[in-house]
Scaffold this motif. Structure first.
Motif, PDB file in Angstrom:
ATOM      1  N   LEU A 167      -3.689  34.226  72.495  1.00 28.01           N
ATOM      2  CA  LEU A 167      -3.513  32.970  73.413  1.00 28.01           C
ATOM      3  C   LEU A 167      -3.386  31.791  72.222  1.00 28.01           C
ATOM      4  O   LEU A 167      -4.052  31.474  71.475  1.00 28.01           O
ATOM      5  N   PHE A 168      -2.011  30.917  72.316  1.00 33.31           N
ATOM      6  CA  PHE A 168      -1.844  30.145  71.401  1.00 33.31           C
ATOM      7  C   PHE A 168      -1.767  28.681  72.223  1.00 33.31           C
ATOM      8  O   PHE A 168      -1.170  28.681  73.156  1.00 33.31           O
ATOM      9  N   PHE A 169      -2.451  28.027  71.574  1.00 30.69           N
ATOM     10  CA  PHE A 169      -2.200  26.450  72.074  1.00 30.69           C
ATOM     11  C   PHE A 169      -1.549  25.522  71.244  1.00 30.69           C
ATOM     12  O   PHE A 169      -1.597  25.601  69.900  1.00 30.69           O
ATOM     13  N   VAL A 170      -0.302  25.245  71.508  1.00 34.92           N
ATOM     14  CA  VAL A 170       0.663  24.525  70.869  1.00 34.92           C
ATOM     15  C   VAL A 170       0.707  22.933  71.228  1.00 34.92           C
ATOM     16  O   VAL A 170       1.078  22.815  72.091  1.00 34.92           O
ATOM     17  N   GLU A 171       0.239  22.162  70.023  1.00 37.72           N
ATOM     18  CA  GLU A 171       0.358  20.820  70.414  1.00 37.72           C
ATOM     19  C   GLU A 171       1.695  20.203  69.911  1.00 37.72           C
ATOM     20  O   GLU A 171       2.110  20.437  68.737  1.00 37.72           O
ATOM     21  N   VAL A 172       2.467  19.428  70.611  1.00 38.39           N
ATOM     22  CA  VAL A 172       3.402  18.698  70.447  1.00 38.39           C
ATOM     23  C   VAL A 172       3.539  17.295  70.599  1.00 38.39           C
ATOM     24  O   VAL A 172       2.288  16.862  71.277  1.00 38.39           O
ATOM     25  N   MET A 173       3.994  16.553  69.911  1.00 35.31           N
ATOM     26  CA  MET A 173       3.961  15.210  69.930  1.00 35.31           C
ATOM     27  C   MET A 173       4.283  14.508  71.526  1.00 35.31           C
ATOM     28  O   MET A 173       4.746  15.207  72.488  1.00 35.31           O
ATOM     29  N   GLY A 174       3.933  13.061  71.378  1.00 34.43           N
ATOM     30  CA  GLY A 174       4.022  12.427  72.993  1.00 34.43           C
ATOM     31  C   GLY A 174       3.318  11.406  73.029  1.00 34.43           C
ATOM     32  O   GLY A 174       3.194  10.840  74.068  1.00 34.43           O
ATOM     33  N   ARG A 175       2.294  11.144  72.244  1.00 30.96           N
ATOM     34  CA  ARG A 175       1.327   9.745  72.446  1.00 30.96           C
ATOM     35  C   ARG A 175       0.762   9.923  73.642  1.00 30.96           C
ATOM     36  O   ARG A 175       0.072  10.825  74.191  1.00 30.96           O
ATOM     37  N   ASP A 176       1.255   8.971  74.574  1.00 34.17           N
ATOM     38  CA  ASP A 176       0.824   8.828  75.859  1.00 34.17           C
ATOM     39  C   ASP A 176       1.560   9.317  76.955  1.00 34.17           C
ATOM     40  O   ASP A 176       1.608   9.043  78.050  1.00 34.17           O
ATOM     41  N   ALA A 177       2.734  10.137  76.352  1.00 33.29           N
ATOM     42  CA  ALA A 177       3.788  10.731  77.376  1.00 33.29           C
ATOM     43  C   ALA A 177       3.972  11.949  77.549  1.00 33.29           C
ATOM     44  O   ALA A 177       3.981  12.595  76.292  1.00 33.29           O
ATOM     45  N   GLY A 178       4.193  13.017  78.457  1.00 32.81           N
ATOM     46  CA  GLY A 178       4.348  14.165  78.303  1.00 32.81           C
ATOM     47  C   GLY A 178       5.587  14.796  78.262  1.00 32.81           C
ATOM     48  O   GLY A 178       5.726  15.966  78.775  1.00 32.81           O
ATOM     49  N   PHE A 179       6.751  13.969  78.152  1.00 33.20           N
ATOM     50  CA  PHE A 179       8.102  14.473  78.353  1.00 33.20           C
ATOM     51  C   PHE A 179       8.391  15.660  77.459  1.00 33.20           C
ATOM     52  O   PHE A 179       8.991  16.477  78.015  1.00 33.20           O
ATOM     53  N   ILE A 180       7.937  15.497  76.158  1.00 34.84           N
ATOM     54  CA  ILE A 180       8.338  16.517  75.196  1.00 34.84           C
ATOM     55  C   ILE A 180       7.511  18.100  75.787  1.00 34.84           C
ATOM     56  O   ILE A 180       7.875  19.041  75.945  1.00 34.84           O
ATOM     57  N   ALA A 181       6.376  17.796  76.196  1.00 34.75           N
ATOM     58  CA  ALA A 181       5.581  18.907  76.473  1.00 34.75           C
ATOM     59  C   ALA A 181       5.971  19.563  77.525  1.00 34.75           C
ATOM     60  O   ALA A 181       5.919  20.836  77.718  1.00 34.75           O
ATOM     61  N   LEU A 182       6.334  18.809  78.701  1.00 35.48           N
ATOM     62  CA  LEU A 182       6.628  19.477  79.837  1.00 35.48           C
ATOM     63  C   LEU A 182       7.900  20.036  79.663  1.00 35.48           C
ATOM     64  O   LEU A 182       8.230  21.135  80.406  1.00 35.48           O
ATOM     65  N   ASN A 183       8.768  19.448  79.325  1.00 37.76           N
ATOM     66  CA  ASN A 183      10.124  20.054  79.161  1.00 37.76           C
ATOM     67  C   ASN A 183      10.261  21.337  78.087  1.00 37.76           C
ATOM     68  O   ASN A 183      10.838  22.391  78.454  1.00 37.76           O
ATOM     69  N   ALA A 184       9.464  21.133  76.956  1.00 40.89           N
ATOM     70  CA  ALA A 184       9.601  22.149  76.015  1.00 40.89           C
ATOM     71  C   ALA A 184       8.436  23.438  76.870  1.00 40.89           C
ATOM     72  O   ALA A 184       9.055  24.512  76.468  1.00 40.89           O
ATOM     73  N   GLY A 185       7.585  23.038  77.411  1.00 41.34           N
ATOM     74  CA  GLY A 185       6.753  24.082  78.145  1.00 41.34           C
ATOM     75  C   GLY A 185       7.685  25.087  79.112  1.00 41.34           C
ATOM     76  O   GLY A 185       7.741  26.215  79.068  1.00 41.34           O
ATOM     77  N   VAL A 186       8.265  24.154  79.799  1.00 48.24           N
ATOM     78  CA  VAL A 186       9.237  24.913  80.809  1.00 48.24           C
ATOM     79  C   VAL A 186      10.283  25.588  80.134  1.00 48.24           C
ATOM     80  O   VAL A 186      10.419  26.799  80.407  1.00 48.24           O
ATOM     81  N   GLY A 187      11.031  25.187  79.132  1.00 48.04           N
ATOM     82  CA  GLY A 187      11.897  25.822  78.350  1.00 48.04           C
ATOM     83  C   GLY A 187      11.515  26.907  77.754  1.00 48.04           C
ATOM     84  O   GLY A 187      12.455  27.764  77.575  1.00 48.04           O
ATOM     85  N   ALA A 188      10.360  26.971  77.122  1.00 48.31           N
ATOM     86  CA  ALA A 188       9.808  28.222  76.335  1.00 48.31           C
ATOM     87  C   ALA A 188       9.193  29.129  77.014  1.00 48.31           C
ATOM     88  O   ALA A 188       8.474  29.995  76.731  1.00 48.31           O
TER      89      ALA A 188
END
Length: 327
Positions: A167-188
Motif C-alpha cells: 500500500l503506497f501513500f503518495v503525497e502531492v502538493m496542494g496546500r489548502d486545495a485538492g485539485f492536483i490530488a483529485l485529478n491525479a488520483g483519478v488519472g492514475a
C-alpha cells in the motif's frame, strides 16, 4: 491613466512551469505594440531594490520550454511595509514605468491590490501556481504540467506497489486545495484520494482499504493532498493504517518540489501565451486591477480582489467519478 509607454513584468510566489512562457508572451506583446518592457528580478523584493532589466523580443528567445522563471522569485518582507511600497513606487516612477504585470498566486495578487490602492498604479495579474486555487480561471499556469508530473510518478510507484503487494501513500502538493490530488488520483487510478475539501475520516479510509482487499486487490495507491487533515501527516497516516490493518505493508512517497519543475506542457505554454497577450492589451487599453484567466476556453477577466477572495471550488462530479472508479 495616461498612455502606457513602458510595462514591467515580474514573477512572484512559488515558481510554476509556464512562467517563462508568460514572461515571453508579455515581452513580445509589448514589442508588437511598440511598448517598452522591463523585467523585475525576484518579485516584489526586486521592485523595492530596483533590480530591473530592459527586455526586448530577442531577450526571451528559447525560454518557452524552460521550467522555473528567468526573472527569479523571492519573498519580500520589505514590500509588506509602507516604506517598502513607497520605495517600490519611487523606483517605478524613476524608471518611467507606467504599468505592472504580476505573474503569481493569491499572495502576489494581494500585494498588487494593496499597491494599486495606495498609489493607483496600473496592475494586471496572470495566475501562475501549480495549486490551481485561484478564483476566476479554470486553469492556472503550471497546474497542467504538475498534474502530468504527478500522474507519471504515481504510475511508476504503482509498478513497485504491484510487485510487492504494498500500500503506497503518495503525497502531492496542494496546500489548502485538492485539485492536483483529485485529478491525479483519478488519472492514475488511485484507490482512495484524500483532499482538504472532503474529510474522508480515518474510519472510512480503513473501511475502503478493507473493501479493496475483499475485492481481490493485492496493492493499493492512496493519493494524499499535503493540506489534507485526515491524519496529522502522511507518515502518521501510514502508521495508523499499518497498526489497524496488519495485512497491509505501507510505504510513503512524498513527490514534493519535483512537481514544480520540468518543462511545461503544451497546454501550459499555450495558456501562458494567451494570458500574456491579454494582460498587455488590457493595460494599453487603460484597464487595471484585473486578473486574466481561462473560462469556457476563453480568456476573460476577474477583478484582483475577487480572484483573491473568491473560492475555486472542487469538482463534485469528479469526486463522484472517483468513488465509482474505486469499486
Amino acid at each position: 491613466m495616461g498612455k502606457i509607454k513602458k510595462i514591467a513584468v515580474m514573477t512572484s510566489g512559488g515558481d510554476a512551469p509556464g512562467m517563462n512562457a508568460a514572461i515571453r508572451s508579455v515581452v513580445r506583446t509589448c514589442a508588437y505594440y511598440s511598448t517598452e518592457c522591463v523585467g523585475i528580478y525576484r518579485g516584489y523584493q526586486g521592485l523595492v531594490e530596483a533590480d530591473f532589466i530592459n527586455l526586448t523580443a530577442r531577450s526571451v528567445n528559447n525560454i518557452i520550454h524552460k521550467g522555473g522563471t528567468i526573472l527569479k522569485t523571492a519573498r519580500s518582507t520589505a514590500f509588506r511595509t509602507e516604506e517598502g511600497r513607497k520605495k517600490a513606487y519611487e523606483n517605478l516612477k524613476e524608471n518611467e514605468i507606467d504599468a505592472l504585470v504580476v505573474i503569481g498566486g493569491d499572495g502576489s495578487f494581494t500585494g498588487g491590490v494593496v499597491f494599486n490602492q495606495e498609489y493607483n498604479f496600473p496592475i494586471i495579474g496572470i495566475p501562475g501556481t501549480i495549486d490551481n486555487d485561484i478564483y476566476g480561471t479554470t486553469h492556472t499556469i503550471g497546474y497542467d504540467t504538475a498534474l502530468n508530473t504527478a500522474v507519471e510518478a504515481i504510475d511508476k510507484i504503482r509498478d513497485t506497489a504491484s510487485s510487492h503487494n504494498r500500500l503506497f501513500f503518495v503525497e502531492v502538493m496542494g496546500r489548502d486545495a485538492g485539485f492536483i490530488a483529485l485529478n491525479a488520483g483519478v488519472g492514475a487510478g488511485a484507490e482512495e484520494i484524500l483532499i482538504p475539501e472532503e474529510d474522508l475520516g480515518l474510519d472510512r479510509l480503513l473501511e475502503s482499504l478493507k473493501k479493496s482487499r475483499r475485492a481481490g486487490k493485492s496493492s493499493s495507491i492512496v493519493v494524499v493532498s499535503e493540506g489534507d487533515k485526515t491524519g496529522k501527516n502522511v507518515f502518521e497516516l501510514a502508521d495508523y493504517v499499518e497498526e489497524n490493518l496488519p495485512n497491509y505493508e505501507a510505504r510513503v512517497s512524498v513527490l514534493g518540489h519535483m512537481q514544480r519543475g520540468g518543462s511545461p506542457s503544451c497546454f501550459d505554454r499555450v495558456l501562458a501565451s494567451r494570458l500574456g497577450v491579454k494582460a498587455v492589451e488590457l493595460l494599453i487599453d487603460g484597464q487595471t486591477n484585473l486578473m486574466v484567466g481561462l473560462q469556457n476556453n476563453e480568456v476573460q477577466t476577474t477583478s484582483l480582489e475577487k480572484a483573491i477572495k473568491g473560492q475555486h471550488t472542487i469538482d463534485k462530479e469528479l469526486l463522484r467519478v472517483s468513488d465509482i472508479m474505486t469499486i
